[in-house]
Design a protein around this motif. Structure first.
Motif, PDB file in Angstrom:
ATOM      1  N   TRP A  24       0.854  -1.183   0.000  1.00  0.00           N
ATOM      2  CA  TRP A  24       0.000   0.000   0.000  1.00  0.00           C
ATOM      3  C   TRP A  24       0.889   1.232   0.000  1.00  0.00           C
ATOM      4  CZ3 TRP A  24      -3.931  -1.242   4.530  1.00  0.00           C
ATOM      5  CH2 TRP A  24      -4.676  -2.392   4.181  1.00  0.00           C
ATOM      6  N   LEU A  25       0.426   2.295  -0.644  1.00  0.00           N
ATOM      7  CA  LEU A  25       1.216   3.519  -0.734  1.00  0.00           C
ATOM      8  C   LEU A  25       0.378   4.720  -0.335  1.00  0.00           C
ATOM      9  CD1 LEU A  25       3.844   4.969  -1.613  1.00  0.00           C
ATOM     10  CD2 LEU A  25       2.892   5.072  -3.932  1.00  0.00           C
ATOM     11  N   GLU A  26       0.926   5.507   0.571  1.00  0.00           N
ATOM     12  CA  GLU A  26       0.312   6.774   0.986  1.00  0.00           C
ATOM     13  C   GLU A  26       1.180   7.914   0.466  1.00  0.00           C
ATOM     14  OE1 GLU A  26      -1.266   8.705   5.142  1.00  0.00           O
ATOM     15  OE2 GLU A  26       0.813   7.976   5.148  1.00  0.00           O
ATOM     16  N   ILE A  27       0.567   8.849  -0.246  1.00  0.00           N
ATOM     17  CA  ILE A  27       1.263  10.039  -0.720  1.00  0.00           C
ATOM     18  C   ILE A  27       0.818  11.215   0.131  1.00  0.00           C
ATOM     19  CG2 ILE A  27       1.604  11.609  -2.654  1.00  0.00           C
ATOM     20  CD1 ILE A  27       2.878   8.856  -3.048  1.00  0.00           C
ATOM     21  N   GLY A  28       1.737  11.738   0.932  1.00  0.00           N
ATOM     22  CA  GLY A  28       1.429  12.831   1.851  1.00  0.00           C
ATOM     23  C   GLY A  28       1.293  12.309   3.262  1.00  0.00           C
ATOM     24  N   THR A  29       2.360  12.405   4.035  1.00  0.00           N
ATOM     25  CA  THR A  29       2.404  11.810   5.377  1.00  0.00           C
ATOM     26  C   THR A  29       2.120  12.818   6.477  1.00  0.00           C
ATOM     27  OG1 THR A  29       4.255  10.506   4.491  1.00  0.00           O
ATOM     28  CG2 THR A  29       3.745  10.247   6.823  1.00  0.00           C
ATOM     29  N   TYR A  30       2.693  14.008   6.350  1.00  0.00           N
ATOM     30  CA  TYR A  30       2.636  15.062   7.355  1.00  0.00           C
ATOM     31  C   TYR A  30       3.153  14.512   8.691  1.00  0.00           C
ATOM     32  CZ  TYR A  30       0.921  19.518   9.316  1.00  0.00           C
ATOM     33  OH  TYR A  30       0.822  20.752   9.910  1.00  0.00           O
ATOM     34  N   CYS A  31       2.345  14.485   9.736  1.00  0.00           N
ATOM     35  CA  CYS A  31       2.811  14.003  11.037  1.00  0.00           C
ATOM     36  C   CYS A  31       2.330  12.588  11.359  1.00  0.00           C
ATOM     37  CB  CYS A  31       2.383  14.960  12.140  1.00  0.00           C
ATOM     38  SG  CYS A  31       3.129  16.611  12.000  1.00  0.00           S
ATOM     39  N   GLY A  32       1.668  11.931  10.404  1.00  0.00           N
ATOM     40  CA  GLY A  32       1.361  10.522  10.568  1.00  0.00           C
ATOM     41  C   GLY A  32      -0.044  10.160  11.003  1.00  0.00           C
ATOM     42  N   LYS A  33      -0.962  11.113  11.013  1.00  0.00           N
ATOM     43  CA  LYS A  33      -2.324  10.807  11.448  1.00  0.00           C
ATOM     44  C   LYS A  33      -2.944   9.706  10.585  1.00  0.00           C
ATOM     45  CE  LYS A  33      -5.131  14.151  12.735  1.00  0.00           C
ATOM     46  NZ  LYS A  33      -5.577  13.775  14.114  1.00  0.00           N
ATOM     47  N   SER A  34      -3.044   9.929   9.280  1.00  0.00           N
ATOM     48  CA  SER A  34      -3.639   8.920   8.407  1.00  0.00           C
ATOM     49  C   SER A  34      -2.748   7.689   8.297  1.00  0.00           C
ATOM     50  CB  SER A  34      -3.913   9.505   7.021  1.00  0.00           C
ATOM     51  OG  SER A  34      -2.737  10.026   6.434  1.00  0.00           O
ATOM     52  N   THR A  35      -1.446   7.873   8.455  1.00  0.00           N
ATOM     53  CA  THR A  35      -0.510   6.748   8.389  1.00  0.00           C
ATOM     54  C   THR A  35      -0.824   5.715   9.454  1.00  0.00           C
ATOM     55  OG1 THR A  35       1.137   8.415   7.759  1.00  0.00           O
ATOM     56  CG2 THR A  35       1.924   6.167   8.155  1.00  0.00           C
ATOM     57  N   VAL A  36      -1.137   6.174  10.642  1.00  0.00           N
ATOM     58  CA  VAL A  36      -1.481   5.246  11.725  1.00  0.00           C
ATOM     59  C   VAL A  36      -2.788   4.528  11.419  1.00  0.00           C
ATOM     60  CG1 VAL A  36      -2.120   5.068  14.160  1.00  0.00           C
ATOM     61  CG2 VAL A  36      -0.187   6.504  13.481  1.00  0.00           C
ATOM     62  N   HIS A  37      -3.780   5.265  10.933  1.00  0.00           N
ATOM     63  CA  HIS A  37      -5.053   4.621  10.585  1.00  0.00           C
ATOM     64  C   HIS A  37      -4.831   3.517   9.560  1.00  0.00           C
ATOM     65  CE1 HIS A  37      -7.971   7.015  12.804  1.00  0.00           C
ATOM     66  NE2 HIS A  37      -7.259   8.096  12.508  1.00  0.00           N
ATOM     67  N   LEU A  38      -4.012   3.792   8.546  1.00  0.00           N
ATOM     68  CA  LEU A  38      -3.734   2.792   7.526  1.00  0.00           C
ATOM     69  C   LEU A  38      -2.846   1.674   8.075  1.00  0.00           C
ATOM     70  CD1 LEU A  38      -3.131   5.096   4.429  1.00  0.00           C
ATOM     71  CD2 LEU A  38      -5.124   3.654   4.883  1.00  0.00           C
ATOM     72  N   GLY A  39      -1.910   2.045   8.932  1.00  0.00           N
ATOM     73  CA  GLY A  39      -0.996   1.048   9.483  1.00  0.00           C
ATOM     74  C   GLY A  39      -1.697   0.003  10.330  1.00  0.00           C
ATOM     75  N   THR A  40      -2.707   0.417  11.077  1.00  0.00           N
ATOM     76  CA  THR A  40      -3.433  -0.559  11.902  1.00  0.00           C
ATOM     77  C   THR A  40      -4.138  -1.587  11.029  1.00  0.00           C
ATOM     78  OG1 THR A  40      -5.410   0.854  12.018  1.00  0.00           O
ATOM     79  CG2 THR A  40      -3.788   1.104  13.776  1.00  0.00           C
ATOM     80  N   VAL A  41      -4.688  -1.149   9.887  1.00  0.00           N
ATOM     81  CA  VAL A  41      -5.367  -2.074   8.991  1.00  0.00           C
ATOM     82  C   VAL A  41      -4.350  -2.921   8.229  1.00  0.00           C
ATOM     83  CG1 VAL A  41      -7.031  -2.308   7.114  1.00  0.00           C
ATOM     84  CG2 VAL A  41      -7.281  -0.452   8.768  1.00  0.00           C
ATOM     85  N   ALA A  42      -3.221  -2.319   7.868  1.00  0.00           N
ATOM     86  CA  ALA A  42      -2.179  -3.080   7.177  1.00  0.00           C
ATOM     87  C   ALA A  42      -1.739  -4.269   8.013  1.00  0.00           C
ATOM     88  CB  ALA A  42      -0.991  -2.176   6.859  1.00  0.00           C
ATOM     89  N   ARG A  43      -1.552  -4.058   9.306  1.00  0.00           N
ATOM     90  CA  ARG A  43      -1.182  -5.172  10.180  1.00  0.00           C
ATOM     91  C   ARG A  43      -2.295  -6.219  10.217  1.00  0.00           C
ATOM     92  NH1 ARG A  43       0.104  -2.802  14.693  1.00  0.00           N
ATOM     93  NH2 ARG A  43       2.347  -3.136  14.605  1.00  0.00           N
ATOM     94  N   GLU A  44      -3.521  -5.747  10.285  1.00  0.00           N
ATOM     95  CA  GLU A  44      -4.676  -6.645  10.389  1.00  0.00           C
ATOM     96  C   GLU A  44      -4.779  -7.578   9.195  1.00  0.00           C
ATOM     97  OE1 GLU A  44      -9.458  -5.966   9.790  1.00  0.00           O
ATOM     98  OE2 GLU A  44      -8.359  -4.481  10.973  1.00  0.00           O
ATOM     99  N   VAL A  45      -4.512  -7.063   7.980  1.00  0.00           N
ATOM    100  CA  VAL A  45      -4.719  -7.863   6.771  1.00  0.00           C
ATOM    101  C   VAL A  45      -3.430  -8.417   6.182  1.00  0.00           C
ATOM    102  CG1 VAL A  45      -6.789  -6.526   6.233  1.00  0.00           C
ATOM    103  CG2 VAL A  45      -4.613  -5.897   5.163  1.00  0.00           C
TER     104      VAL A  45
END
Length: 215
Positions: free
Chosen positions: A42-63
């Motif tokens: 999965w690829l996220e473009i635009g990280t900033y301080c990681g808010k959406s990164t964490v939301h995506l990261g929790t699901v990435a671990r799950e699946v």
């Protein structure tokens, strides 16, 4: 040892507290969109301080997916001094410039998702030149100028596999609500036939890749 449920709850609490712009309902929709994507890269473009990164990261671990997030960490135009969304606390006094990378590192550490997220520091113009990995999920939330938004779509959406998911943030069809470049990206994606829109949640649009080429 924390249970998986409490670990996820903790991570989402860290995400909520992180600097950034992602309403709770859109964050929930983003997680659902990621959960609907095939496992893979999965690829996220635009990280900033990681808010959406964490939301995506929790699901990435799950699946069982791997999340890569790309940002130069110097802030977009609206984050610079004199602009509406400038945050002086993000300025590195040594460089005299915005540097969100230390905030991202702390967010990922506190949320416990460092093990499923690979951080790439660079401009999308640079990264797109060498990126060749197929993507099952792509989240576009980077610079929202017309040129860069169109570049990011052209540079990365072509790597989304058929059946993969494209999510675009800050999409405002009405210019009175916000900038137009992400909306133009969605229009381009759908009109080309390469993607079909599957859901709308606030300013978040979720699309799925067809077998037609990205143009």
């Amino acid at each position: 040892m924390s249970s998986p449920v409490s670990s996820v709850d903790h991570a989402l609490a860290v995400a909520d507290a992180a600097k950034g712009f992602l309403p709770a309902d859109e964050a929930e929709a983003l997680r659902a969109a990621a959960r609907s994507a095939p496992a893979g890269v999965w690829l996220e473009i635009g990280t900033y301080c990681g808010k959406s990164t964490v939301h995506l990261g929790t699901v990435a671990r799950e699946v069982g997916a791997r999340l890569v997030t790309v940002d130069h960490h110097r802030g977009s135009e609206e984050n610079q001094p004199g602009w509406e969304w400038h945050d002086a606390s993000l300025v590195d006094p040594h460089a005299g410039r915005i540097d969100t990378l230390p905030f991202l590192r702390r967010t990922l550490l506190d949320a416990g998702v460092e093990d499923v997220v690979d951080v790439v520091v660079g401009t999308t113009q640079s990264v797109a030149r060498w990126w060749a990995t197929p993507l099952s999920f792509l989240f576009l939330d980077g610079n929202h100028t017309e040129d860069v938004a169109q570049h990011d779509y052209a540079g990365f959406a072509r790597h989304v596999v058929p059946g993969g998911v494209l999510a675009v943030h800050d999409v405002f069809p009405d210019p009175r609500d916000g900038g137009q470049p992400p909306w133009h990206v969605v229009q381009r994606a759908v009109s080309s036939g390469a993607f079909v829109e599957v859901s709308v949640h606030g300013s978040l649009r979720v699309l799925r890749r067809t077998d037609r080429p990205v143009t």
